[in-house]
Structures are given as C-alpha cells and as structure tokens.
Design a protein around this motif. Structure first.
Motif, short mmCIF file in Angstrom:
data_model
loop_
_atom_site.label_atom_id
_atom_site.label_comp_id
_atom_site.label_asym_id
_atom_site.label_seq_id
_atom_site.Cartn_x
_atom_site.Cartn_y
_atom_site.Cartn_z
N THR A 260 0.84 -1.36 -0.06
CA THR A 260 0.17 0.38 0.11
C THR A 260 0.82 1.70 0.21
N CYS A 261 1.79 1.32 -0.89
CA CYS A 261 2.61 2.18 -1.01
C CYS A 261 1.28 4.03 -0.80
N THR A 262 2.47 4.64 -0.39
CA THR A 262 0.78 6.62 -0.02
C THR A 262 1.27 6.43 -1.70
N TYR A 263 2.43 6.60 -2.13
CA TYR A 263 2.03 7.34 -3.85
C TYR A 263 1.41 7.29 -4.38
N CYS A 264 0.90 5.34 -4.28
CA CYS A 264 0.59 5.28 -5.74
C CYS A 264 -1.18 4.60 -5.69
N THR B 203 16.82 2.92 -0.88
CA THR B 203 17.20 1.85 0.17
C THR B 203 16.92 2.40 1.13
N ALA B 204 16.41 3.63 1.30
CA ALA B 204 16.20 4.23 3.17
C ALA B 204 14.31 3.52 2.76
N ASP B 205 14.54 3.79 4.51
CA ASP B 205 13.44 3.31 4.78
C ASP B 205 12.03 4.63 5.46
N VAL B 206 11.17 4.49 4.15
CA VAL B 206 10.46 5.67 4.31
C VAL B 206 9.04 5.49 4.50
N GLN B 207 8.04 7.09 5.23
CA GLN B 207 7.07 6.31 5.29
C GLN B 207 6.25 5.72 4.48
N ALA B 208 6.50 6.11 3.32
CA ALA B 208 5.85 6.33 1.78
C ALA B 208 5.40 4.42 1.76
N HIS B 209 6.60 3.76 1.84
CA HIS B 209 6.22 2.09 2.34
C HIS B 209 6.10 1.92 3.46
N GLY B 210 5.58 2.82 4.44
CA GLY B 210 5.09 2.08 5.45
C GLY B 210 4.03 1.87 5.92
N GLY B 211 3.56 1.20 7.02
CA GLY B 211 2.30 0.61 7.07
C GLY B 211 2.65 -0.78 7.09
N PRO B 212 1.45 -1.58 7.30
CA PRO B 212 1.11 -3.26 7.65
C PRO B 212 2.27 -3.66 6.46
N ARG B 213 2.12 -3.43 5.62
CA ARG B 213 2.68 -4.51 4.35
C ARG B 213 3.16 -3.95 3.76
N ALA B 214 4.43 -3.18 4.50
CA ALA B 214 5.57 -2.34 3.31
C ALA B 214 6.36 -2.84 2.83
N LYS B 215 6.96 -2.16 1.29
CA LYS B 215 7.64 -2.48 1.09
C LYS B 215 8.90 -2.57 1.20
N SER B 216 9.86 -3.54 0.83
CA SER B 216 11.13 -3.36 1.65
C SER B 216 12.83 -3.71 0.78
N ALA B 217 13.38 -2.68 0.62
CA ALA B 217 14.39 -2.73 0.17
C ALA B 217 15.35 -2.83 -0.19
N GLU B 218 15.04 -3.99 0.74
CA GLU B 218 15.97 -6.02 0.89
C GLU B 218 15.35 -6.30 -0.20
N GLN B 219 14.08 -6.61 -0.10
CA GLN B 219 12.87 -7.49 -1.00
C GLN B 219 13.80 -7.60 -3.05
N ARG B 220 13.88 -5.68 -2.74
CA ARG B 220 13.62 -5.24 -4.17
C ARG B 220 15.34 -5.34 -4.27
N LEU B 221 16.57 -5.58 -3.62
CA LEU B 221 17.88 -5.89 -4.03
C LEU B 221 17.63 -7.06 -4.52
N ASN B 222 17.24 -7.93 -3.37
CA ASN B 222 16.98 -9.97 -3.20
C ASN B 222 16.76 -9.59 -5.30
N THR B 223 15.88 -9.01 -5.31
CA THR B 223 15.05 -9.04 -6.39
C THR B 223 15.87 -8.86 -7.86
N ILE B 224 16.71 -7.76 -7.66
CA ILE B 224 17.98 -7.14 -9.08
C ILE B 224 19.04 -8.25 -8.91
N ARG B 225 19.24 -8.96 -8.01
CA ARG B 225 20.02 -9.62 -7.84
C ARG B 225 19.88 -11.24 -8.30
N VAL B 226 18.36 -11.86 -7.77
CA VAL B 226 18.24 -12.63 -8.37
C VAL B 226 18.23 -12.36 -10.17
#
Ligand SMILES: O=c1nc2n(C[C@H](O)[C@H](O)[C@H](O)CO)c3cc(O)ccc3cc-2c(=O)[nH]1
Ligand SMILES: C[C@H]1O[C@@H](n2cnc3c(N)ncnc32)[C@H](O)[C@@H]1O
Ligand code: MET
Ligand code: SF4
Length: 366
Positions: free
Chosen positions: A58-62, A168-191
């Motif tokens: 639920t990214c708050t900009y989307c 890579t920052a922990d921003v409010q816009a990705h906050g909330g109970p189901r937050a997009k995380s930089a770790e998962q994004r970076l992991n996707t790019i690595r995969v």
C-alpha cells in the motif's frame, strides 16, 4: 589455523566503510556541470498490460492498486486484444506491470486465477507472455518483488524484466503493515543478475529520501551491475502528485541533480531514463538522460493515468532541441541481443521471418 585477515591485499571494515563514505560524498556533490550530455535519445514503443490492480503493498504515493473486493484481473481474451492492437500499431513491447504478489491476500483474485487454471500470478503471467509472443510483441514484465522461483518461472518468455528499487531508505511512503522493503527489491535485482535477465530498475525521487539515500540507492544498483552486468537502464523517476499523494511536485533543480548523480554513479553503458510523461525532460537532457523509456501510442499510463504520453512528434522535438538523434529500441537494449543473454525463445521471436520478426529487426537495424 586462523584465516589471515591482516595480510597484504586485505581491506579492513573501517577502510571499506570509509571508501563507501567517500563514494557517497562524491555523488552528493555532483552537479549537472560534472556530466556529459548524451549522444542520442532512445525510446521504445509499448503497450501497457495491467494484469491486475490487486497488490500486497500500500505505497502511499500509488493510485494503481485497488483494495481487496474491488481489484480486477484481466482475462486472457482482454490480454490478447490489448497486445494485438499494440502489434498492429507498430509497438515492440508488451509491458506487464501490476501489483506485487496480488494473490497473497485477495481471495477473489485467487479464485479467478484458479478458474483460469492457475495456482499463482506467475503461472498466469507466463501465459500472458506467451499470448504477447504469439501476437508479435516482446514481453517486459515488472511484477514488483520476485523470488528466484517466481522469476525462473517467467524468465525465458521475457526479453527483459524490471523492478524499481525506489530507494534503499526506510521511508514513510512504504510504511504501514505491509511495507515494500529495500531488501526484497535488492534481492530481486540480484536474482535477475544470477539468472542472466537483462534488467531495468531505478529510483523514485521525492518520497522522503535524502540526497545521501539517493546516492546509496544508486551505488547499490551500480554494485549489483558490477557483479552481474545485467542492468540495462536506470530510471530516475519523480513522484507525481495524485489523489493519494498530495505534495508539491519535485522541483526541476532536484531532478537535474538526481539525474546527474545517476549518470555519475553508473558506467556509461547503463542508460539513464526519465519518463517523458512525468518529467520536464527538456530541462533534464543535458544532465545525462539518454533514454525516454517506453511510450505508448495506444494505451494510457495505467500507473499514472492523469499523465498523458507525449506524441512521437514531441519526442522528436526534444531530441532536436538537444541536438541528438532520436532512436527507437526494443524493450531489451541492443547490447543484450545475443545468445549470452536471451533465451532461445526470445531469440527465435527476433529472428523469425514473420511480420513481427521483421518489425523487431527493423528497430534493431535502426
Ligand atoms: O514504458 C515503460 N515503462 C516502464 N516502467 C514504468 C514507467 O516507467 C513508469 O513507472 C510509469 O509509466 C509511471 O507513470 C517501469 C517501471 C518499473 O518499476 C520498472 C521498470 C519499468 C520499465 C518500463 C519500461 O521499460 N517502459
Ligand atoms: C511502476 C513504478 O511506478 C512508480 N510509481 C507509483 N506511483 C507513482 C507516482 N505517484 N509517481 C511516480 N511514480 C510512481 C513506482 O516507482 C513503481 O515502481
Ligand atoms: C504501480 S507499481 C507496479 C509494479 C510493482 N507493483 C512495483 O511497485 O514495482
Ligand atoms: S507502487 Fe507497486 S507495490 Fe506499491 S502499492 Fe503501487 S502497485 Fe503496489
């Protein structure tokens, strides 16, 4: 015997941290005067295929995602119609971009997938890519985060794939109970790197990150590219206001500096893209933009529907103003069009004697 950690050639933690800090400081100080203007501007002709508006985040900009109960799933015949119209209009790319893991929490999406004979969105995405290939388009999928098993399921039916790192920052816009995380994004790019998938990523500017965060994000992308060589382009995308995100637009000087920073952080072979429907590209080209992304002659930008695609004539005008040629590209950049990077399936589509194959090759041959 203990491993020798102090011998010649070893780097201590404090030393490597100070190297990283110096790199961040260098980038934070970059100005548009420090970078070269591009020698050409490229773009791709695409059709947007928004498979589903369900999303676990639920990214708050989307404004793209719909809550459970209201979200929809495109049917196979709707997908076929959309890609056929795209192929007829001379497009080369089917851009599949939609909510992350939509079958996670939306029972009705789960049920609709089951009715279509699919146990997961990736299984359905594979069918959608097959439809695009049958109708003469090259798939480029951005399903958000992906595990290795998910990406493996669709890699050979995509010409390239993508996910925006955002930040890579922990921003409010990705906050909330189901937050997009930089770790998962970076992991996707690595995969993607491990699987040898030509990849698009980027940063979203103006969601609460600092200049150091922007530098860190770009360096994280550059480091993964150094390891795998798979990053074809990096988007520098400004967040745009909408009914869920009511903030002032990102100022042009901020975008100028962010684009210059991206140009300075990445090797020359990696393109820097700015979406021409969201950004004042004319004022950014001299900061190192060399790609205008996918532009659709027929579909809306379903992610930011209030922002219309410019017509081809306008792209030509932007290139003319910058004094560089405008070139059309495929969703996969030319330097990845070889058997080291492409699956046989995609290579065959590009080499085939069909009308679609000829369309792809005429774009490649410029
Ligand atoms: O038209 C395109 N849009 C692409 N988009 C979407 C687009 O650039 C913008 O995010 C939306 O158009 C914003 O309105 C991507 C978004 C991602 O998160 C990751 C990769 C891409 C790649 C493309 C692309 O190749 N072509
Ligand atoms: C597909 C990509 O669209 C971007 N995205 C989502 N919402 C917005 C917005 N309001 N402005 C700009 N980009 C946005 C995110 O970066 C996502 O990764
Ligand atoms: C509107 S975003 C679409 C793609 C995906 N959900 C992501 O955020 O990366
Ligand atoms: S930006 Fe992508 S991940 Fe975030 S809410 Fe929108 S669709 Fe979901």
């Amino acid at each position: 015997m203990d491993a020798d950690t102090t011998g010649e050639g070893s780097v201590s933690v404090s030393e490597s941290l100070s190297i990283a800090r110096a790199e961040i400081n260098r980038l934070v100080d970059v100005t548009p005067d420090d970078v070269e203007a591009p020698s050409e501007l490229s773009f791709a002709r695409n059709v947007f295929v928004p498979l589903t508006t369900a999303c676990r985040y639920t990214c708050t900009y989307c404004t793209y995602y719909d809550p459970p109960g209201q979200a929809s799933l495109m049917r196979p015949d709707e997908i076929r119609d959309a890609v056929r119209i795209g192929a007829d209009a001379g497009c080369t790319e089917a851009l599949f971009t939609f909510g992350d893991d939509p079958d996670d929490r939306y029972t009705q999406i789960h049920e609709q997938l089951a009715e279509l004979g699919h146990g997961s969105i990736h299984s359905y995405l594979r069918e959608a890519c097959e439809i695009a290939l049958e109708e003469g388009l090259l798939p480029h999928s951005n399903p958000g985060d992906q595990t290795r098993a998910q990406m493996e399921q669709v890699a050979d039916v995509n010409a390239s794939m993508g996910v925006m790192l955002e930040t890579t920052a922990d921003v409010q816009a990705h906050g909330g109970p189901r937050a997009k995380s930089a770790e998962q994004r970076l992991n996707t790019i690595r995969v993607a790197g491990e699987l040898g998938v030509p990849f698009t990523t980027g940063i979203l500017v103006g969601i609460g990150e600092t200049w150091r965060d922007r530098a860190e994000s770009l360096l994280a992308i550059a480091a993964l590219h150094e390891r795998y060589g798979h990053i074809q382009e990096v988007l520098v995308q400004n967040v745009v206001p909408n009914e869920r995100w009511q903030a002032d637009p990102v100022p042009v000087p901020t975008m100028r500096r962010a684009v210059a920073m991206a140009r300075a952080a990445l090797p020359e072979s990696v393109s820097v893209q700015v979406p021409p429907n969201l950004s004042p590209v004319r004022e950014l080209v001299d900061c190192g933009v060399d790609d205008l992304g996918g532009v659709s002659p027929i579909t809306d930008d379903y992610i930011n529907p209030d922002y219309e695609w410019p017509a081809l004539a306008e792209l030509r005008d932007i290139a003319a103003m910058a004094g560089v040629p405008l070139t059309e590209r495929l969703p996969v950049y030319d330097r990845y069009v070889n058997d080291e990077w492409l699956s046989t399936r995609i290579e065959r589509a590009i080499e085939s004697e069909t009308e679609a194959g000829q369309r792809f090759r005429s774009v490649l041959d410029g």
